[in-house]
Design a protein around this motif. Structure first.
Motif, PDB file in Angstrom:
ATOM      1  N   ARG A  90       0.823  -1.212   0.000  1.00 46.78           N
ATOM      2  CA  ARG A  90       0.000   0.000   0.000  1.00 46.78           C
ATOM      3  C   ARG A  90       0.857   1.261   0.000  1.00 46.78           C
ATOM      4  N   GLY A  91       1.845   1.307   0.856  1.00 44.95           N
ATOM      5  CA  GLY A  91       2.682   2.502   0.930  1.00 44.95           C
ATOM      6  C   GLY A  91       3.425   2.756  -0.364  1.00 44.95           C
ATOM      7  N   PHE A  92       4.022   1.720  -0.916  1.00 45.02           N
ATOM      8  CA  PHE A  92       4.764   1.867  -2.170  1.00 45.02           C
ATOM      9  C   PHE A  92       3.837   2.292  -3.295  1.00 45.02           C
ATOM     10  N   ASP A  93       2.651   1.685  -3.378  1.00 44.57           N
ATOM     11  CA  ASP A  93       1.716   2.022  -4.448  1.00 44.57           C
ATOM     12  C   ASP A  93       1.220   3.454  -4.326  1.00 44.57           C
ATOM     13  N   ALA A  94       1.020   3.915  -3.075  1.00 44.45           N
ATOM     14  CA  ALA A  94       0.590   5.305  -2.868  1.00 44.45           C
ATOM     15  C   ALA A  94       1.657   6.271  -3.368  1.00 44.45           C
TER      16      ALA A  94
END
Length: 389
Positions: free
Chosen positions: A309-313
């Motif tokens: 999630r963090g990387f995709d954000a």
């Protein structure tokens, strides 16, 4: 060769016709199609009506179900006719166009399409009888503000349908276009779409899975961007969207594995003088399904979606999932990847896969799909041109 309901004119680079009409005439009334199978009937578009579509303010075309060859100079509108038929399948047609882009444009009046609808109506002959199909741009979307999501209406025998997947239940449609000559050289996304279109002919529900997965993926990414901008990303909503992505993603991966194996086996038998191809699908979910049950692969995908999630954000893209899978094709006799073959070999491999797939779909559905072939003989030698016709 399985009968095609429509093919585009074939022209060489000098603008001279390569006499495809003669090849079409060779399958006259009572002639035997050498690719025909007992009990298999060719699907056909018997009537096509266009309104405000591409270069056509209005058009009505009727055929008798035999192969159709369209000839004419560049810009006459041959590919536009094929594109119209391709909109009778799930997706965005053979040009991958946005809905508004298919609206007819008046010369010198670029603003005109914003206020226009377009419509395609067709009568298709299938083994169960004639079916009336229709699609077009909704009136409420014409003239809408730029950026607003558009929809196209789908009607089958006069009844409005909830989704595009229902089109694949009625009619199989496939195509080869000049842009696809680079299929093995371009990125994985084109090959993935090519494979998914093949699957629609075997499993119409696959179109709904792909649509649901991509919708959930877009919504998840929007929530992640909102969270990054301090507008909040509700974890429960993310969990729900990732659950949809995991379930639909595994269904997509399973269908890709199964159909790729079938087409690979069919290609081993060869199609006339066209080269034998070997096919395999590459992807995280597809590989996992080779060793683990579907439920375990779903759990694996959920964990990966949550962990990224963090990387995709930050990156603004979804880094994991079956939307990143690829179709791998090799030239069997030479044992080389398709992209290492000559331009002519790549085109011949693509045609071999299409013909093998057509025969598989004919056996599965009891009808050959409609084939749309645009400048299909480019890069083929004389022997393969004759064999294709």
């Amino acid at each position: 060769m399985s009968r095609a309901a429509a093919t585009a004119a074939q022209q060489d680079h000098g603008g001279q016709h390569n006499a495809p009409a003669a090849a079409g005439e060779s399958l006259g009334p009572g002639a035997r199609d050498p690719g025909a199978r007992p009990g298999v009937k060719p699907a056909a578009i018997r009537r096509l009506i266009l309104t405000e579509f591409r270069s056509y303010p209005a058009l009505r075309l009727e055929t008798d179900g035999r192969p159709v060859v369209l000839t004419g100079p560049n810009g006459a509108g041959k590919t536009n006719l094929l594109e119209a038929i391709s909109w009778l399948a799930p997706g965005r047609g053979l040009r991958r166009a946005r809905i508004a882009e298919a609206t007819r444009r008046d010369a010198g009046h670029d603003h005109a399409p914003n206020a226009r609808c377009w419509a395609i109506a067709a009568t298709a002959t299938t083994p169960t009888g004639d079916v009336d199909l229709g699609t077009g741009r909704l009136a409420e979307d014409a003239g809408a503000a730029p950026g607003r999501a558009e929809r196209r209406t789908i009607r089958i025998d006069g009844e409005t349908q909830r989704g595009q997947a229902t089109l694949a239940d009625v009619l199989g449609v496939g195509w080869l276009t000049p842009e696809m000559d680079r299929l093995f050289m371009d990125g994985a996304s084109e090959r993935r779409r090519f494979l998914d279109r093949i699957i629609y002919g075997f499993d119409p529900a696959h179109a709904g899975c792909v649509s649901a997965y991509e919708t959930a993926m877009r919504q998840r990414l929007k929530l992640l961007r909102d969270g990054k901008n301090n507008r909040g990303a509700e974890p429960g909503w993310l969990d729900a969207l990732e659950n949809v992505m995991a379930e639909k993603g595994v269904a997509m991966a399973a269908a890709r594995r199964a159909v790729t194996a079938q087409v690979d086996e069919a290609c081993k038998h060869g199609v006339g003088p066209f080269p034998r191809a070997t096919l395999a699908v590459e992807g995280v979910a597809e590989a996992a399904l080779g060793d683990s049950p579907a439920l375990a692969v779903e759990d694996m995908l959920r964990e990966r979606f949550a962990a990224t999630r963090g990387f995709d954000a930050e990156s603004g893209r979804t880094s994991e999932g079956p939307h990143r899978s690829d179709l791998l094709v090799r030239h069997a006799e030479k044992n080389i990847p398709a992209d290492q073959g000559s331009t002519g070999e790549q085109k011949a491999l693509l045609i071999a896969i299409t013909l093998a797939t057509t025969r598989l779909q004919a056996a599965a559905r009891g009808e050959t799909p409609v084939l749309l072939l645009d400048e299909v003989v480019a890069h083929l030698d004389a022997r393969r041109r004759a064999a294709l016709f």
